[in-house]
Enzyme design. Structure first.
Site, PDB file in Angstrom:
ATOM      1  N   HIS A  60     -14.739 -74.862  -2.098  1.00 48.13           N
ATOM      2  CA  HIS A  60     -13.890 -75.928  -2.627  1.00 48.13           C
ATOM      3  C   HIS A  60     -12.405 -75.635  -2.433  1.00 48.13           C
ATOM      4  CE1 HIS A  60     -13.075 -79.470  -4.959  1.00 48.13           C
ATOM      5  NE2 HIS A  60     -12.412 -78.809  -5.883  1.00 48.13           N
ATOM      6  N   ASP A 119     -18.694 -76.366  -0.173  1.00 48.63           N
ATOM      7  CA  ASP A 119     -18.099 -76.812  -1.437  1.00 48.63           C
ATOM      8  C   ASP A 119     -19.193 -77.053  -2.473  1.00 48.63           C
ATOM      9  OD1 ASP A 119     -16.736 -78.158  -3.520  1.00 48.63           O
ATOM     10  OD2 ASP A 119     -15.331 -79.057  -2.108  1.00 48.63           O
ATOM     11  N   SER A 151      -8.524 -81.570  -4.563  1.00 48.31           N
ATOM     12  CA  SER A 151      -9.422 -81.928  -5.660  1.00 48.31           C
ATOM     13  C   SER A 151      -8.798 -83.031  -6.521  1.00 48.31           C
ATOM     14  CB  SER A 151      -9.754 -80.672  -6.473  1.00 48.31           C
ATOM     15  OG  SER A 151     -10.903 -80.856  -7.263  1.00 48.31           O
TER      16      SER A 151
END
Length: 317
Positions: free
Chosen positions: A261, A233, A99
């Site tokens: 995610h 996600d 991320s």
């Protein structure tokens, strides 16, 4: 019960840096996402440490690291990782970023190609503008006050319970909410809330992500790159993996089904196998200044592929 790895501390530039270091072998640097810390990697750290020297820091403003008024840009984070590795005596790494950490990993590889052997991006930021509305909301005026209200003891406990209930519902759109509940809990620290606002505003505005690697994707010609994404996600859409496949044709792209995610937490054994296979089958990048100079001179900005918007996880896989 498996004990968590020991957290170590170093003070660099006057700020305390927390990190975990385990194993022996080639170095692998694990960079967590927004609002998380090194514990996001606990499901995979020990397995990776069987083959590698694994270093998993808490980024500045997160976890047990200091939360000063400081530079929270991806470039600033990349500099901090270079300094941490230098103090630890580690010259080169395969950098793994999840991320926000994926954006930092890309920036690290761009700023310090001589120290980057491979790049592994896990649902990274920086491949397109779309991002969760909750993250965009942090950039809005009054978000600091809203976060302080949400993290009041009673409100926070109710919010965590609600998020975990939704996560347990089996709905694909809600599968990441148990992780969001943990992030919400960390926001009870006012310094952590302030740091997170600085981080988000450095990479996101009300329209979405503003930091991108698309214009520098041609540089991946000189560095092995793996992209891992969860098909479900709900924070950064999986179609961004299609962007990676198109702007960096030499990259390996893996979409993990029934994962959100946090694919390294949803399917840790599968994640470790993908990482091991990638490192085993690729040669570490060898930095050559002349080649890098030629890439910079001749490289052209890659336009964002128009067809990517319609891609689904099945198409990417």
């Amino acid at each position: 019960m498996v004990m968590s790895p020991e957290v170590q501390y170093l003070t660099i530039h006057g700020h305390r840096r927390a990190f975990v270091k385990m194993g022996q072998g080639p170095a692998v640097l694990l960079l967590h996402g927004l609002g998380c810390d090194h514990t996001t990697w606990l499901p995979v750290i020990r397995a990776l440490a069987r083959r590698y020297t694994v270093i998993a820091p808490d980024l500045l403003g997160h976890g047990r690291s200091a939360k000063p008024r400081a530079d929270y840009s991806v470039g600033g984070y990349a500099n901090g990782m270079r300094d941490l590795l230098t103090v630890l005596g580690v010259d080169k790494v395969t950098v793994v970023g999840h991320s926000l950490g994926g954006g930092v990993a890309m920036q690290f590889g761009y700023q310090f190609p001589e120290r980057t052997e491979r790049m592994i991006l896990v649902a990274p930021g920086g491949l397109g503008p779309e991002v969760s509305p909750a993250i965009r909301a942090i950039t809005l005026p009054g978000s600091g006050h809203a976060l302080s209200v949400l993290t009041l003891p009673g409100v926070r406990h109710l919010g965590r319970a609600g998020l975990r209930t939704l996560a347990a519902s089996g709905l694909s759109k809600a599968r990441d909410l148990d992780e969001v509940a943990e992030i919400l809990e960390s926001f009870k620290d006012p310094q952590a809330r302030a740091a997170i606002r600085h981080v988000v505003r450095a990479v996101v505005d009300w329209r979405g992500q503003v930091v991108t690697m698309v214009d520098r994707a041609y540089l991946t010609q000189a560095m092995p790159m793996l992209v891992i994404w969860g098909a479900q996600d709900s924070v950064i859409p999986v179609r961004h993996a299609g962007v990676a496949a198109q702007i960096a044709p030499g990259a390996t792209v893996e979409v993990i089904r029934n994962a959100g995610h946090f694919p390294h937490k949803d399917h840790p054994q599968r994640f470790v196998k993908i990482v091991n296979d990638f490192i085993r089958t690729t040669e570490p990048a060898a930095y050559h200044r002349g080649r890098w100079r030629n890439l910079l001179k001749n490289g052209k900005q890659t336009p964002l592929p128009a067809a990517v918007a319609s891609l689904q996880a099945e198409d990417i896989a």
